[in-house]
Enzyme design. Structure first.
Site, PDB file in Angstrom:
ATOM      1  N   GLU A  90       0.848  -1.206   0.000  1.00  0.00           N
ATOM      2  CA  GLU A  90       0.000   0.000   0.000  1.00  0.00           C
ATOM      3  C   GLU A  90       0.879   1.250   0.000  1.00  0.00           C
ATOM      4  OE1 GLU A  90      -0.127  -2.639   1.972  1.00  0.00           O
ATOM      5  OE2 GLU A  90      -2.041  -2.842   3.006  1.00  0.00           O
TER       6      GLU A  90
ATOM      7  N   ARG B  93       9.683 -26.018  -5.265  1.00  0.00           N
ATOM      8  CA  ARG B  93      10.610 -25.801  -4.148  1.00  0.00           C
ATOM      9  C   ARG B  93      10.797 -24.313  -3.886  1.00  0.00           C
ATOM     10  NH1 ARG B  93      15.558 -30.242  -4.842  1.00  0.00           N
ATOM     11  NH2 ARG B  93      14.195 -32.073  -4.726  1.00  0.00           N
TER      12      ARG B  93
ATOM     13  N   GLY C 252      10.001 -40.320   0.974  1.00  0.00           N
ATOM     14  CA  GLY C 252       9.399 -41.279   0.086  1.00  0.00           C
ATOM     15  C   GLY C 252       7.993 -41.692   0.498  1.00  0.00           C
TER      16      GLY C 252
ATOM     17  N   GLY D  13       2.956 -41.411   3.226  1.00  0.00           N
ATOM     18  CA  GLY D  13       1.854 -42.161   3.844  1.00  0.00           C
ATOM     19  C   GLY D  13       1.563 -41.684   5.252  1.00  0.00           C
TER      20      GLY D  13
HETATM   21  N1  LIG Z   1       9.125 -40.842  -6.853  1.00  0.00           N
HETATM   22  C1  LIG Z   1       9.202 -39.944  -5.917  1.00  0.00           C
HETATM   23  O1  LIG Z   1       8.537 -38.891  -5.983  1.00  0.00           O
HETATM   24  C2  LIG Z   1      10.117 -40.163  -4.782  1.00  0.00           C
HETATM   25  C3  LIG Z   1      10.402 -39.109  -3.907  1.00  0.00           C
HETATM   26  C4  LIG Z   1      11.236 -39.378  -2.828  1.00  0.00           C
HETATM   27  C5  LIG Z   1      11.754 -40.646  -2.640  1.00  0.00           C
HETATM   28  N2  LIG Z   1      11.487 -41.615  -3.518  1.00  0.00           N
HETATM   29  C6  LIG Z   1      12.010 -42.973  -3.345  1.00  0.00           C
HETATM   30  O2  LIG Z   1      11.427 -43.490  -2.177  1.00  0.00           O
HETATM   31  C7  LIG Z   1      12.306 -44.426  -1.593  1.00  0.00           C
HETATM   32  C8  LIG Z   1      12.327 -44.199  -0.119  1.00  0.00           C
HETATM   33  O3  LIG Z   1      11.008 -44.249   0.363  1.00  0.00           O
HETATM   34  P1  LIG Z   1      10.683 -45.073   1.664  1.00  0.00           P
HETATM   35  O4  LIG Z   1       9.222 -45.119   1.783  1.00  0.00           O
HETATM   36  O5  LIG Z   1      11.424 -46.357   1.650  1.00  0.00           O
HETATM   37  O6  LIG Z   1      11.346 -44.211   2.816  1.00  0.00           O
HETATM   38  P2  LIG Z   1      11.214 -42.686   3.273  1.00  0.00           P
HETATM   39  O7  LIG Z   1       9.790 -42.329   3.388  1.00  0.00           O
HETATM   40  O8  LIG Z   1      12.113 -41.827   2.489  1.00  0.00           O
HETATM   41  O9  LIG Z   1      11.875 -42.797   4.722  1.00  0.00           O
HETATM   42  C9  LIG Z   1      11.316 -43.667   5.644  1.00  0.00           C
HETATM   43  C10 LIG Z   1      12.099 -43.622   6.905  1.00  0.00           C
HETATM   44  O10 LIG Z   1      12.015 -42.336   7.477  1.00  0.00           O
HETATM   45  C11 LIG Z   1      11.980 -42.438   8.881  1.00  0.00           C
HETATM   46  N3  LIG Z   1      10.836 -41.692   9.368  1.00  0.00           N
HETATM   47  C12 LIG Z   1      10.900 -40.767  10.336  1.00  0.00           C
HETATM   48  N4  LIG Z   1       9.718 -40.203  10.520  1.00  0.00           N
HETATM   49  C13 LIG Z   1       8.864 -40.806   9.673  1.00  0.00           C
HETATM   50  C14 LIG Z   1       7.490 -40.630   9.427  1.00  0.00           C
HETATM   51  N5  LIG Z   1       6.761 -39.679  10.056  1.00  0.00           N
HETATM   52  N6  LIG Z   1       6.913 -41.417   8.517  1.00  0.00           N
HETATM   53  C15 LIG Z   1       7.617 -42.350   7.875  1.00  0.00           C
HETATM   54  N7  LIG Z   1       8.934 -42.530   8.055  1.00  0.00           N
HETATM   55  C16 LIG Z   1       9.556 -41.770   8.949  1.00  0.00           C
HETATM   56  C17 LIG Z   1      11.907 -43.898   9.219  1.00  0.00           C
HETATM   57  O11 LIG Z   1      13.211 -44.294   9.585  1.00  0.00           O
HETATM   58  P3  LIG Z   1      13.638 -44.239  11.116  1.00  0.00           P
HETATM   59  O12 LIG Z   1      12.666 -45.128  11.830  1.00  0.00           O
HETATM   60  O13 LIG Z   1      15.018 -44.696  11.101  1.00  0.00           O
HETATM   61  O14 LIG Z   1      13.451 -42.830  11.531  1.00  0.00           O
HETATM   62  C18 LIG Z   1      11.534 -44.564   7.931  1.00  0.00           C
HETATM   63  O15 LIG Z   1      12.073 -45.823   7.785  1.00  0.00           O
HETATM   64  C19 LIG Z   1      13.633 -44.233  -2.243  1.00  0.00           C
HETATM   65  O16 LIG Z   1      13.912 -45.337  -3.052  1.00  0.00           O
HETATM   66  C20 LIG Z   1      13.473 -43.000  -3.103  1.00  0.00           C
HETATM   67  O17 LIG Z   1      14.161 -43.114  -4.316  1.00  0.00           O
HETATM   68  C21 LIG Z   1      10.673 -41.414  -4.584  1.00  0.00           C
END
Ligand SMILES: NC(=O)c1ccc[n+]([C@@H]2O[C@H](COP(=O)([O-])OP(=O)(O)OC[C@H]3O[C@@H](n4cnc5c(N)ncnc54)[C@H](OP(=O)(O)O)[C@@H]3O)[C@@H](O)[C@H]2O)c1
Length: 362
Positions: free
Chosen positions: A53, A185, A295, A300
């Site tokens: 403004e 981003r 991921g 989820g």
């Molecule tokens: N296509 C896409 O858009 C995209 C984007 C990103 C990633 N990715 C792919 O996704 C894969 C990884 O996904 P992911 O599902 O295996 O793992 P993630 O979601 O990246 O990480 C999961 C880990 O995060 C920790 N964590 C801490 N707080 C959490 C919460 N609130 N909810 C869930 N996890 C939590 C846990 O480990 P702790 O228990 O040790 O804390 C859990 O094992 C990779 O291969 C990557 O390349 C794809």
């Protein structure tokens, strides 16, 4: 020009502040003289301090007397970093203010309009309300819900997969889609991923748009025990890019190593699995918006807790298949279709060969 067209111009001016106003709102202003000419325009940029403004009134000078101010958000009536805009509008001789929405901050909401009306200024509200609310959705969420606005973004195949069964994931989407992801981003205060994404991809999680930012993009990693490697890209570049690990019971030595490299480690009660606590920690740090990039487990857990305000799916024209290949949103998911997120206000945009689908939970 109509009130609607001039309000729309104020919104357009406000958008010049995208990426440059947090934790404040986007604001644009147009001053129209008593003769109906546009005599001043202004946008708000946090680092330039001057409110939209005031910038517009300065341009207008004496021509604002008896004129109308079109402002995209309710002018504030309190002393902050700048004098109250209401006072400045009144002193400039503005007779009419057209503004789509009130300030969402409960401490000041409605007070600006009240002060203007008390001074005899006509106030018209509600024109292009929906567009104005959408434009400031992050700021509005931050004030109304006392947490950052959460935007879940994922990239996947036509059949919803984010990798093949063997874990091959680079790249499902095109260069053009990834450039759109970068633009997202730029609009956010923080980007958030789970520890497994760091372990699998070692991403840098930076904003590479080159656009001017007032605050560096905060990289947030949810990592209960700090299992992330000290040599990972996020830790190695933590002195250049703000980095925050949210943990539950980190090894003190590991936390010390991360801190010595410039990262912050926050321990939240309930740990990072408690998404509400994670957002509480970010709210405390005045983070108004967060882009959740995955991921699947992290996506989820935010979806399961109902803490997603906006979704963007980049969908590539590829079919990966494989019952065990990872999908884009993990967690518990919906039990019944009626409980699933059905999106509204959908936009579909083409990004190279891919689709970019954005919507809001209905
Ligand atoms: N296509 C896409 O858009 C995209 C984007 C990103 C990633 N990715 C792919 O996704 C894969 C990884 O996904 P992911 O599902 O295996 O793992 P993630 O979601 O990246 O990480 C999961 C880990 O995060 C920790 N964590 C801490 N707080 C959490 C919460 N609130 N909810 C869930 N996890 C939590 C846990 O480990 P702790 O228990 O040790 O804390 C859990 O094992 C990779 O291969 C990557 O390349 C794809």
């Amino acid at each position: 020009m109509t009130d609607e067209a001039l309000t729309s111009r104020a919104l357009e001016l406000a958008s010049e502040g995208i990426g440059r106003v947090s934790p404040s709102p986007l604001v644009g202003c147009v001053i129209v003289s008593a003769e109906g000419q546009i005599v001043g325009e202004g946008s708000y940029i946090f680092s330039e301090v001057t409110h939209a403004e005031i910038a517009a009134l300065r341009q207008a000078g004496e021509r604002s007397r008896g004129g109308t101010a079109y402002v995209s958000l309710e002018p504030h009536a309190h002393h902050g970093r700048t004098p109250p805009c209401t006072e400045v509008l009144i002193n400039a001789g503005i007779r009419r203010v057209v503004c789509p929405i009130e300030d969402p901050n409960p401490l000041v909401s409605g007070k600006g309009f009240e002060e203007l009306r008390n001074a005899g200024v006509e106030v018209v509200t509600g024109i292009l309300r929906e567009a104005a609310e959408k434009q400031n959705e992050k700021f509005i969420c931050w004030h109304r819900n006392k947490r950052p606005f959460v935007h879940l973004k994922t990239a996947m195949s036509l059949d919803g997969k984010t990798a093949t069964v063997s874990g091959d994931s680079k790249w499902i989407t095109s260069v053009e889609a990834r450039a759109e992801g970068q633009k997202l981003r730029y609009e956010y205060d923080a980007i958030l991923v789970g520890a497994q994404t760091i372990a699998a991809d070692d991403p840098s999680l930076t904003d590479r748009t080159g656009g001017p930012r007032d605050r560096g993009l905060l990289r947030v990693v949810l990592d209960s025990r700090l299992r992330t490697a000290a040599g990972s890209a996020v830790v190695a570049t933590a002195d250049e890019h703000p980095t925050l690990f949210i943990a539950r019971d980190p090894e003190p030595e590991k936390a010390e190593t991360f801190r010595s490299k410039g990262a912050e480690v926050a321990v939240v009660e309930g740990g990072p699995r408690d998404t509400k606590a994670v957002l509480g920690e970010l709210y405390r740090r005045r983070i108004t918006s967060v882009l959740v990039e995955g991921g699947a487990s992290v996506a989820g857990s935010f979806a399961d807790s109902g803490l997603v305000d906006k979704f963007t799916f980049f969908i590539a024209p590829v079919v990966i298949g494989g019952a065990k290949a990872p999908t884009s949103v993990g967690g518990e998911g919906a039990d019944r279709l009626a409980e699933a997120f059905r999106l509204k206000d959908i936009t579909v945009q083409q990004a190279g060969p891919d689709l970019m689908v954005t919507g809001y939970p209905a």
